[in-house]
Scaffold this active site. Structure first.
Site, PDB file in Angstrom:
ATOM      1  N   ASN A  54       0.828  -1.212   0.000  1.00 36.69           N
ATOM      2  CA  ASN A  54       0.000   0.000   0.000  1.00 36.69           C
ATOM      3  C   ASN A  54       0.862   1.261   0.000  1.00 36.69           C
ATOM      4  O   ASN A  54       0.327   2.370   0.073  1.00 36.69           O
ATOM      5  CB  ASN A  54      -0.945   0.002   1.203  1.00 36.69           C
ATOM      6  CG  ASN A  54      -2.124  -0.925   0.993  1.00 36.69           C
ATOM      7  OD1 ASN A  54      -2.424  -1.312  -0.133  1.00 36.69           O
ATOM      8  ND2 ASN A  54      -2.784  -1.291   2.071  1.00 36.69           N
ATOM      9  N   HIS A 142     -15.057   0.097   5.889  1.00 35.20           N
ATOM     10  CA  HIS A 142     -13.908  -0.530   6.547  1.00 35.20           C
ATOM     11  C   HIS A 142     -14.176  -0.782   8.028  1.00 35.20           C
ATOM     12  O   HIS A 142     -14.942  -0.059   8.673  1.00 35.20           O
ATOM     13  CB  HIS A 142     -12.710   0.424   6.391  1.00 35.20           C
ATOM     14  CG  HIS A 142     -11.421  -0.159   6.871  1.00 35.20           C
ATOM     15  ND1 HIS A 142     -10.818   0.242   8.044  1.00 35.20           N
ATOM     16  CD2 HIS A 142     -10.611  -1.100   6.332  1.00 35.20           C
ATOM     17  CE1 HIS A 142      -9.691  -0.420   8.199  1.00 35.20           C
ATOM     18  NE2 HIS A 142      -9.535  -1.234   7.165  1.00 35.20           N
ATOM     19  N   GLU A 185     -16.720   5.478   1.794  1.00 38.44           N
ATOM     20  CA  GLU A 185     -15.341   5.578   1.309  1.00 38.44           C
ATOM     21  C   GLU A 185     -15.351   6.063  -0.131  1.00 38.44           C
ATOM     22  O   GLU A 185     -16.385   5.993  -0.799  1.00 38.44           O
ATOM     23  CB  GLU A 185     -14.660   4.204   1.368  1.00 38.44           C
ATOM     24  CG  GLU A 185     -14.618   3.614   2.768  1.00 38.44           C
ATOM     25  CD  GLU A 185     -14.007   2.206   2.817  1.00 38.44           C
ATOM     26  OE1 GLU A 185     -13.218   1.856   1.923  1.00 38.44           O
ATOM     27  OE2 GLU A 185     -14.332   1.472   3.757  1.00 38.44           O
ATOM     28  N   SER A 189     -11.087  -0.703  -0.952  1.00 37.56           N
ATOM     29  CA  SER A 189      -9.750  -1.237  -1.197  1.00 37.56           C
ATOM     30  C   SER A 189      -9.730  -2.686  -1.641  1.00 37.56           C
ATOM     31  O   SER A 189      -8.720  -3.146  -2.149  1.00 37.56           O
ATOM     32  CB  SER A 189      -8.903  -1.093   0.057  1.00 37.56           C
ATOM     33  OG  SER A 189      -9.388  -1.955   1.059  1.00 37.56           O
ATOM     34  N   ASP A 214     -14.102   8.558   3.722  1.00 37.60           N
ATOM     35  CA  ASP A 214     -12.787   7.957   3.977  1.00 37.60           C
ATOM     36  C   ASP A 214     -12.073   7.900   2.624  1.00 37.60           C
ATOM     37  O   ASP A 214     -12.506   7.191   1.722  1.00 37.60           O
ATOM     38  CB  ASP A 214     -13.015   6.562   4.565  1.00 37.60           C
ATOM     39  CG  ASP A 214     -11.751   5.721   4.702  1.00 37.60           C
ATOM     40  OD1 ASP A 214     -10.901   5.786   3.796  1.00 37.60           O
ATOM     41  OD2 ASP A 214     -11.637   4.970   5.677  1.00 37.60           O
ATOM     42  N   HIS A 217      -7.560   5.234   0.606  1.00 43.68           N
ATOM     43  CA  HIS A 217      -6.887   4.623  -0.558  1.00 43.68           C
ATOM     44  C   HIS A 217      -6.817   5.582  -1.743  1.00 43.68           C
ATOM     45  O   HIS A 217      -6.449   5.180  -2.844  1.00 43.68           O
ATOM     46  CB  HIS A 217      -7.598   3.329  -0.957  1.00 43.68           C
ATOM     47  CG  HIS A 217      -7.403   2.271   0.082  1.00 43.68           C
ATOM     48  ND1 HIS A 217      -6.297   1.443   0.116  1.00 43.68           N
ATOM     49  CD2 HIS A 217      -8.134   1.964   1.178  1.00 43.68           C
ATOM     50  CE1 HIS A 217      -6.370   0.655   1.175  1.00 43.68           C
ATOM     51  NE2 HIS A 217      -7.477   0.947   1.836  1.00 43.68           N
ATOM     52  N   LYS A 248      -0.254   5.127   3.459  1.00 44.84           N
ATOM     53  CA  LYS A 248      -0.350   4.380   2.190  1.00 44.84           C
ATOM     54  C   LYS A 248       0.380   5.190   1.100  1.00 44.84           C
ATOM     55  O   LYS A 248       1.598   5.148   1.049  1.00 44.84           O
ATOM     56  CB  LYS A 248      -1.806   4.054   1.899  1.00 44.84           C
ATOM     57  CG  LYS A 248      -2.396   3.204   3.057  1.00 44.84           C
ATOM     58  CD  LYS A 248      -3.700   2.570   2.737  1.00 44.84           C
ATOM     59  CE  LYS A 248      -4.407   2.023   3.983  1.00 44.84           C
ATOM     60  NZ  LYS A 248      -3.810   0.819   4.578  1.00 44.84           N
TER      61      LYS A 248
HETATM   62  N1  PLP Z   1      -9.843   3.095   6.073  1.00 42.14           N
HETATM   63  C1  PLP Z   1      -9.736   2.181   5.093  1.00 42.14           C
HETATM   64  C2  PLP Z   1     -10.763   2.172   4.015  1.00 42.14           C
HETATM   65  C3  PLP Z   1      -8.675   1.275   5.073  1.00 42.14           C
HETATM   66  O1  PLP Z   1      -8.585   0.356   4.105  1.00 42.14           O
HETATM   67  C4  PLP Z   1      -7.703   1.330   6.098  1.00 42.14           C
HETATM   68  C5  PLP Z   1      -6.545   0.408   6.121  1.00 42.14           C
HETATM   69  O2  PLP Z   1      -6.290  -0.367   5.276  1.00 42.14           O
HETATM   70  C6  PLP Z   1      -7.862   2.286   7.095  1.00 42.14           C
HETATM   71  C7  PLP Z   1      -8.935   3.150   7.063  1.00 42.14           C
HETATM   72  C8  PLP Z   1      -6.874   2.386   8.201  1.00 42.14           C
HETATM   73  O3  PLP Z   1      -5.776   3.158   7.792  1.00 42.14           O
HETATM   74  P1  PLP Z   1      -4.356   2.943   8.492  1.00 42.14           P
HETATM   75  O4  PLP Z   1      -3.697   1.791   7.805  1.00 42.14           O
HETATM   76  O5  PLP Z   1      -3.657   4.236   8.330  1.00 42.14           O
HETATM   77  O6  PLP Z   1      -4.640   2.631   9.927  1.00 42.14           O
END
Ligand code: PLP
Length: 405
Positions: A54, A142, A185, A189, A214, A217, A248
């Site tokens: 990522n 997520h 989102e 992902s 969110d 990604h 990421k």
């Molecule tokens: N939000 C989504 C959609 C994610 O896929 C992820 C992690 O993969 C997160 C939040 C969490 O982010 P972080 O890896 O910075 O904790």
């Protein structure tokens, strides 16, 4: 029964389902991404190419980012020294928050220790403190959002994935005095699909609902300055809260929200996941700021990455290897069986030096197990051909074993 026996029973269950997670131990090599070394069971190291990182743009090894982190460790030392409230706020945090606010064209931003924590803390605070809060959550959100909503104890309504009409109906059914928060989102992902943000925002506006996106990604990856899909579509100003990660595409670690001054001050003042934890080290904040500033003005990494994504899709199509069609940078090759998914990943690693982690339950629903490829700007064309050749060999073997069976 000892406690260990209780633990072991559940672990055995995971193993029998093929869902037990085995981590690949890697040594990243600064400047060589996506090359790395894999530490094998016997302890020896083998050279591999990472296909599931990522660190989408390789910014974790960008010379300016690395140099800045080293420089600020030299200036400030290793850690922040406390929570933000108690001696942990450093000028590098303040500068990074200003950089993030500017990125999203918002009045303010607020840092967290990860993207997970930012979602958890922001949603749990909004849901628990706003009067008559109802959180409307996309069905495929997520885990960090789901946990934040659960912790808030607010009423939760799940709307069909990426379906603004269903959202519209569900908002219309709520009482007039509800404080409505719509959480979704931009880039999902695991399937790599992208939300119809404009339609969702219009529905939110129609019902006076807060929009919470969110862009974990998408930040760094989309939009002329890397502000995400909402920036690309000219929608940032119409979204109440934009959440993102520094871990990421920006290649470092940390999470954040961006929004109005009052919103960020509210979360800063009430979120336990912000208040009661040690701040990010200043060097991390400085390195993340360098990465963001770089990607605001440089489109080179994004352009090269998009080229490699398009090329990999073309090569997979030509080889007849099925992959999910989506408009993002994420290329899922569906295996639909946890044991086979693991086996294919193991063979790719052992025989071809290709590292792709199998994506199994609970990250994705059972029966939708997959390999998830994320080509980056530093994957060469030769890397892409090597990957597709390897998959072709495995596909032929699978077809052969099906035929024999
Ligand atoms: N939000 C989504 C959609 C994610 O896929 C992820 C992690 O993969 C997160 C939040 C969490 O982010 P972080 O890896 O910075 O904790």
């Amino acid at each position: 029964m000892t406690f260990d026996a209780l633990f072991q029973a559940q672990l055995d269950q995971l193993k029998s389902e093929g869902n037990y997670r085995i981590f690949a131990e890697l040594e990243r090599q600064c400047g060589a991404h996506p090359r790395a070394q894999n530490i094998c069971d016997a302890g020896e190291k083998r050279d591999i190419t990472v296909w599931c990182s990522n660190d989408y743009l390789g910014m974790g090894q960008h010379p300016d980012v690395v140099a800045r982190m080293q420089e600020v460790v030299g200036q400030c030392g290793a850690g922040a020294g406390g929570t933000r409230n108690i001696s942990g706020t450093n000028s590098h945090h303040v500068a990074l928050e200003a950089e993030l606010a500017d990125l999203h064209n918002k009045e303010a931003a607020l840092l967290f220790t990860s993207g997970y924590v930012s979602n958890w803390a922001a949603l749990s605070t909004l849901g628990s403190r706003l009067p008559n809060a109802v959180i409307l959550s996309d069905a495929l959100n997520h885990a960090s959002m789901i946990e934040g909503i659960r912790h808030s104890r607010a009423q939760k309504v799940i709307w069909r994935h990426n379906d603004p009409e269903d959202l519209d109906r569900k908002l219309a059914a709520l009482p007039a005095n509800a404080t409505k928060i719509v959480a979704f989102e931009s880039v999902y992902s695991m399937d790599g699909d992208i939300a119809p943000i404009r339609e969702i925002v219009e529905v939110c506006e129609k019902h006076g609902a807060m929009s919470y996106i969110d862009e974990v990604h998408a930040v760094g990856m989309y939009g002329p300055r890397g502000g995400g899909v909402a920036e690309r579509e000219g929608l940032m100003d119409r979204i109440t809260l934009i959440e993102g990660t520094l871990g990421k595409a920006y290649g470092v670690v940390g999470g954040y929200i961006a929004g109005s001054r009052a919103l960020c001050d509210f979360i800063r003042s009430f979120a336990s996941g912000f208040i009661f934890t040690t701040a990010l080290p200043p060097a991390i904040a400085a390195a993340a700021q360098t990465s963001i500033a770089h990607l605001k003005v440089s489109g080179e990494e994004r352009a090269r990455q998009q080229r490699q994504v398009a090329l990999l899709r073309k090569l997979l199509d030509r080889a007849g290897i099925p992959h999910l069609d989506n408009p993002s940078h994420i290329i899922p090759v569906m295996i639909k069986d946890p044991v086979k998914c693991r086996q294919i990943a193991d063979i790719l690693m052992q025989d071809f030096g290709i590292y792709v982690q199998p994506i199994n339950y609970p990250t994705v629903p059972k029966g939708t197990e997959r390999l998830r490829f994320t080509p980056g700007p530093n994957h060469t064309d030769a890397d892409l051909h090597h990957l597709v050749n390897a998959l072709t060999v495995l596909w032929k073997q699978c077809a052969l074993s099906h035929a024999v069976a």
